[in-house]
Each structure stands twice: as C-alpha cells, then as structure tokens.
Design a protein around this motif. Structure first.
Motif, PDB file in Angstrom:
ATOM      1  N   LEU A  95      12.222  24.178 -30.403  1.00  0.00           N
ATOM      2  CA  LEU A  95      11.888  24.580 -29.033  1.00  0.00           C
ATOM      3  C   LEU A  95      13.076  25.148 -28.263  1.00  0.00           C
ATOM      4  N   THR A  96      14.275  24.638 -28.542  1.00  0.00           N
ATOM      5  CA  THR A  96      15.449  25.114 -27.800  1.00  0.00           C
ATOM      6  C   THR A  96      16.125  26.304 -28.468  1.00  0.00           C
ATOM      7  N   GLY A  97      15.939  26.475 -29.765  1.00  0.00           N
ATOM      8  CA  GLY A  97      16.653  27.517 -30.487  1.00  0.00           C
ATOM      9  C   GLY A  97      18.121  27.182 -30.668  1.00  0.00           C
ATOM     10  N   MET A  98      18.433  25.882 -30.601  1.00  0.00           N
ATOM     11  CA  MET A  98      19.811  25.412 -30.708  1.00  0.00           C
ATOM     12  C   MET A  98      19.935  24.419 -31.862  1.00  0.00           C
ATOM     13  N   ALA A  99      21.154  24.206 -32.296  1.00  0.00           N
ATOM     14  CA  ALA A  99      21.422  23.278 -33.395  1.00  0.00           C
ATOM     15  C   ALA A  99      21.404  21.844 -32.893  1.00  0.00           C
ATOM     16  N   TYR A 100      20.866  20.958 -33.709  1.00  0.00           N
ATOM     17  CA  TYR A 100      20.898  19.535 -33.376  1.00  0.00           C
ATOM     18  C   TYR A 100      22.366  19.098 -33.303  1.00  0.00           C
ATOM     19  N   GLY A 101      22.709  18.375 -32.264  1.00  0.00           N
ATOM     20  CA  GLY A 101      24.091  17.969 -32.053  1.00  0.00           C
ATOM     21  C   GLY A 101      24.863  18.991 -31.235  1.00  0.00           C
ATOM     22  N   GLY A 102      24.206  20.102 -30.886  1.00  0.00           N
ATOM     23  CA  GLY A 102      24.859  21.115 -30.079  1.00  0.00           C
ATOM     24  C   GLY A 102      24.002  21.544 -28.898  1.00  0.00           C
ATOM     25  N   ILE A 103      22.862  20.879 -28.702  1.00  0.00           N
ATOM     26  CA  ILE A 103      21.944  21.264 -27.628  1.00  0.00           C
ATOM     27  C   ILE A 103      22.644  21.126 -26.281  1.00  0.00           C
ATOM     28  N   THR A 104      22.462  22.157 -25.473  1.00  0.00           N
ATOM     29  CA  THR A 104      23.137  22.250 -24.184  1.00  0.00           C
ATOM     30  C   THR A 104      22.121  22.599 -23.096  1.00  0.00           C
ATOM     31  N   PRO A 105      22.411  22.268 -21.843  1.00  0.00           N
ATOM     32  CA  PRO A 105      21.481  22.637 -20.771  1.00  0.00           C
ATOM     33  C   PRO A 105      21.481  24.133 -20.464  1.00  0.00           C
ATOM     34  N   LEU A 106      22.466  24.855 -20.964  1.00  0.00           N
ATOM     35  CA  LEU A 106      22.528  26.304 -20.741  1.00  0.00           C
ATOM     36  C   LEU A 106      21.631  27.004 -21.754  1.00  0.00           C
ATOM     37  N   GLY A 107      20.449  27.437 -21.286  1.00  0.00           N
ATOM     38  CA  GLY A 107      19.525  28.128 -22.171  1.00  0.00           C
ATOM     39  C   GLY A 107      18.331  27.310 -22.607  1.00  0.00           C
ATOM     40  N   LEU A 108      18.012  26.280 -21.869  1.00  0.00           N
ATOM     41  CA  LEU A 108      16.817  25.486 -22.190  1.00  0.00           C
ATOM     42  C   LEU A 108      15.557  26.327 -22.007  1.00  0.00           C
ATOM     43  N   PRO A 109      14.476  25.945 -22.665  1.00  0.00           N
ATOM     44  CA  PRO A 109      13.221  26.683 -22.490  1.00  0.00           C
ATOM     45  C   PRO A 109      12.797  26.744 -21.015  1.00  0.00           C
ATOM     46  N   GLU A 110      12.235  27.881 -20.657  1.00  0.00           N
ATOM     47  CA  GLU A 110      11.794  28.101 -19.280  1.00  0.00           C
ATOM     48  C   GLU A 110      10.792  27.025 -18.865  1.00  0.00           C
ATOM     49  N   GLY A 111      10.965  26.509 -17.687  1.00  0.00           N
ATOM     50  CA  GLY A 111      10.045  25.518 -17.147  1.00  0.00           C
ATOM     51  C   GLY A 111      10.409  24.076 -17.432  1.00  0.00           C
ATOM     52  N   TRP A 112      11.321  23.842 -18.370  1.00  0.00           N
ATOM     53  CA  TRP A 112      11.715  22.456 -18.640  1.00  0.00           C
ATOM     54  C   TRP A 112      12.538  21.917 -17.484  1.00  0.00           C
ATOM     55  N   PRO A 113      12.234  20.701 -17.037  1.00  0.00           N
ATOM     56  CA  PRO A 113      13.116  20.085 -16.064  1.00  0.00           C
ATOM     57  C   PRO A 113      14.453  19.707 -16.712  1.00  0.00           C
ATOM     58  N   LEU A 114      15.518  19.831 -15.956  1.00  0.00           N
ATOM     59  CA  LEU A 114      16.843  19.384 -16.370  1.00  0.00           C
ATOM     60  C   LEU A 114      17.274  18.327 -15.373  1.00  0.00           C
ATOM     61  N   TRP A 115      17.329  17.090 -15.825  1.00  0.00           N
ATOM     62  CA  TRP A 115      17.718  15.980 -14.965  1.00  0.00           C
ATOM     63  C   TRP A 115      19.166  15.622 -15.254  1.00  0.00           C
ATOM     64  N   ILE A 116      19.961  15.591 -14.201  1.00  0.00           N
ATOM     65  CA  ILE A 116      21.405  15.416 -14.333  1.00  0.00           C
ATOM     66  C   ILE A 116      21.841  14.134 -13.626  1.00  0.00           C
ATOM     67  N   ALA A 117      22.609  13.323 -14.341  1.00  0.00           N
ATOM     68  CA  ALA A 117      23.169  12.110 -13.730  1.00  0.00           C
ATOM     69  C   ALA A 117      24.171  12.518 -12.653  1.00  0.00           C
ATOM     70  N   PRO A 118      24.241  11.783 -11.540  1.00  0.00           N
ATOM     71  CA  PRO A 118      25.159  12.127 -10.455  1.00  0.00           C
ATOM     72  C   PRO A 118      26.619  12.245 -10.898  1.00  0.00           C
ATOM     73  N   GLU A 119      27.026  11.438 -11.873  1.00  0.00           N
ATOM     74  CA  GLU A 119      28.412  11.472 -12.351  1.00  0.00           C
ATOM     75  C   GLU A 119      28.731  12.810 -13.027  1.00  0.00           C
TER      76      GLU A 119
END
Length: 182
Positions: free
Chosen positions: A119-143
C-alpha cells in the motif's frame, strides 16, 4: 538540517539524492517545495543496519532522536481502515487504546507487513510519513512534532532522513495526538 541526529553520517539535502528515496518519498518531497524539502537531510546507510537499534549503534545516532512510522489497521463493517503513527523509537504507539479509538474499530493492530509494503510502495523497515497513501491519517506524537529533527526511514532500507518536526506536522492529514505514545 540537524547533523547530530544522524550521528557520524554525512548528511546532504534530500532533494540532491533522489536515488536514496523511495518513489513516493521523492514525490512527497517535490510537493513540499524547494525550501521545506531542502531542510530535510538524507544519509546513505548499510541496508542491513536499517532497524533502529542497529542503526543507532552503528552510526552513533542517539535513540531518542529516532522516530518510527508504524502502519496500523482495523476493520469496521467489512472495511479495512489504515493510519500511520509516528512515535519516538524510545516509546510505543498505544495501538490498543488511542489508535483503536481514533480508527473507530473494535480491534486495531500493526498492519501485516505485505499490506504495509504494497500500500505504501515502501520497503518494510523504511516506511516513512513522507509519501503515505492519499487519505491516510498521520498521527504524530507531541514529542516528535516538537523535535528540531528526528531520524526516519526514507522509504528504502539504504538511507535515513533527518526531518524537522514542523515539516512533519505540515504533511497532508497530519495531526498531533496527545497520549499517542507510551
């Protein structure tokens, strides 16, 4: 770009080395614009050292500056819902509490590896929030959101990114979520 988060690695502006980025990551950087994308650093690493603990030990990067992007999923009325959670590597995402409630599912868990990769088009162990599938929520810890920069995957296992927290918060569908990490 903060050199210290990437330890002993040579860091350059990520747009200068698209070969060190997964295709969705490179596209997301381009969408950020030159100024913001230029604040993101990239460093080439040994792909066998991509996992956080091995990376930190090998390259002298402090673990408290590393963040993990985990893909979570759950089902509701036969529909699978996905989200990405970004937490410091020294913590864990509260999948069974905060994440489950936000996904509005009875049971949430880490997405199966094959699904996350496909779904991400990324390698396992390298998945990043830059380029996630459109519409997916990205929840970020305050830290993570408050950090000068954190170390993240680049979409491949052969490099790491140093990304300022303010850039992460400005990504599509990003939201800072209190108590996301424990």
């Amino acid at each position: 770009m903060s050199r210290s988060v990437l330890g002993t690695l040579d860091v350059i502006a990520a747009p200068e080395r698209p070969d060190l980025l997964a295709a969705p990551t490179a596209a997301a950087l381009a969408a950020l614009g030159a100024e913001r994308a230029g604040r993101i650093g990239v460093a080439e690493i040994d792909p066998d050292l991509a996992d956080t603990a091995a990376f930190c030990q090998a390259y002298g990067s402090p673990p408290e500056f590393s963040a993990n992007c985990v893909v979570v999923s759950g089902k509701r009325a036969g529909e699978t819902r996905y989200a990405a959670c970004l937490v410091l590597a020294t913590t864990r995402a509260d999948v069974n509490g905060v994440v489950r409630k936000r996904l509005d599912v009875r049971k949430a868990s880490f997405a199966p590896m094959d699904d996350a990769v496909d779904l991400t088009g990324m390698a396992y162990g390298g998945i990043t929030p830059l380029g996630l599938p459109e519409g997916w929520p990205l929840w970020i810890a305050p830290e993570v959101a408050a950090a000068e920069a954190v170390v993240l995957g680049s979409g491949i296992r052969g490099s790491k990114l140093a990304v300022p927290g303010d850039i992460l918060v400005a990504l599509p569908n990003a939201e800072v979520v209190e108590a996301l990490a424990r």
